[in-house]
Design a protein around this motif. Structure first.
Motif, PDB file in Angstrom:
ATOM      1  N   GLU A 153       0.833  -1.209   0.000  1.00 54.86           N
ATOM      2  CA  GLU A 153       0.000   0.000   0.000  1.00 54.86           C
ATOM      3  C   GLU A 153       0.867   1.259   0.000  1.00 54.86           C
ATOM      4  O   GLU A 153       0.554   2.233  -0.685  1.00 54.86           O
ATOM      5  N   LYS A 154       1.962   1.236   0.759  1.00 51.81           N
ATOM      6  CA  LYS A 154       2.869   2.394   0.812  1.00 51.81           C
ATOM      7  C   LYS A 154       3.528   2.650  -0.536  1.00 51.81           C
ATOM      8  O   LYS A 154       3.759   3.795  -0.911  1.00 51.81           O
ATOM      9  N   LYS A 155       3.858   1.579  -1.264  1.00 50.39           N
ATOM     10  CA  LYS A 155       4.453   1.745  -2.596  1.00 50.39           C
ATOM     11  C   LYS A 155       3.441   2.324  -3.575  1.00 50.39           C
ATOM     12  O   LYS A 155       3.789   3.098  -4.453  1.00 50.39           O
ATOM     13  N   PHE A 156       2.180   1.926  -3.417  1.00 49.89           N
ATOM     14  CA  PHE A 156       1.120   2.414  -4.283  1.00 49.89           C
ATOM     15  C   PHE A 156       0.769   3.868  -3.980  1.00 49.89           C
ATOM     16  O   PHE A 156       0.537   4.661  -4.881  1.00 49.89           O
ATOM     17  N   ASP A 157       0.720   4.217  -2.701  1.00 44.69           N
ATOM     18  CA  ASP A 157       0.336   5.562  -2.264  1.00 44.69           C
ATOM     19  C   ASP A 157       1.225   5.964  -1.097  1.00 44.69           C
ATOM     20  O   ASP A 157       1.084   5.444   0.008  1.00 44.69           O
ATOM     21  N   THR A 158       2.128   6.894  -1.327  1.00 43.91           N
ATOM     22  CA  THR A 158       3.070   7.303  -0.283  1.00 43.91           C
ATOM     23  C   THR A 158       2.443   8.200   0.773  1.00 43.91           C
ATOM     24  O   THR A 158       3.072   8.487   1.788  1.00 43.91           O
ATOM     25  N   ASP A 159       1.216   8.647   0.556  1.00 40.90           N
ATOM     26  CA  ASP A 159       0.547   9.569   1.489  1.00 40.90           C
ATOM     27  C   ASP A 159      -0.358   8.875   2.493  1.00 40.90           C
ATOM     28  O   ASP A 159      -1.180   9.521   3.135  1.00 40.90           O
ATOM     29  N   ILE A 160      -0.243   7.558   2.660  1.00 40.52           N
ATOM     30  CA  ILE A 160      -1.133   6.865   3.593  1.00 40.52           C
ATOM     31  C   ILE A 160      -0.717   7.101   5.035  1.00 40.52           C
ATOM     32  O   ILE A 160       0.429   7.412   5.323  1.00 40.52           O
ATOM     33  N   TRP A 161      -1.678   6.951   5.909  1.00 43.60           N
ATOM     34  CA  TRP A 161      -1.456   6.960   7.350  1.00 43.60           C
ATOM     35  C   TRP A 161      -1.564   5.523   7.839  1.00 43.60           C
ATOM     36  O   TRP A 161      -2.414   4.770   7.363  1.00 43.60           O
TER      37      TRP A 161
END
Length: 115
Positions: A87-95
């Motif tokens: 998920e972090k690789k897909f979207d770096t803005d996650i919490w």
């Protein structure tokens, strides 16, 4: 009007601490609109990962609510950590917020959709 992610996460932390649990922000994302993932640990060692529910889960009568869906659970944290890394690789803005809610059911802290 939907509240910012920063404010929503702060409120979640206060609710968990107010209920006698523990919570920590593991990864801070975009303050205004980052997606939130919640790792919920039980005192028995079980862990569950909740992520944003699909858009089809949202109700037009309550468009500003945040809904979550169970992405995985069990006692093997490495599987869920791997999912979070993707998920972090897909979207770096996650919490990423980790909680141990204590006696409060997770459904009282998050709006969980089972669809």
């Amino acid at each position: 009007m939907r509240v910012t992610t920063d404010l929503w996460v702060s409120a979640l932390l206060r609710r968990v601490f107010g209920a006698g649990g523990f919570a920590a922000v593991v990864k801070r994302g975009a303050a205004e609109a980052g997606a939130v993932f919640v790792l919920a640990r039980s005192r028995l060692g079980e862990i569950a990962l909740f992520g944003p529910a699909p858009q089809t889960s949202y109700d037009s009568a309550r468009p500003d609510d945040r809904f979550f869906t169970l992405l995985g659970s069990g006692d093997d944290a490495t599987v869920l950590d791997a999912r979070l890394e993707r998920e972090k690789k897909f979207d770096t803005d996650i919490w990423v917020v980790e909680i141990e809610a204590g006696a409060v059911p997770i459904e009282e802290l998050l709006s969980v959709k089972t669809e």
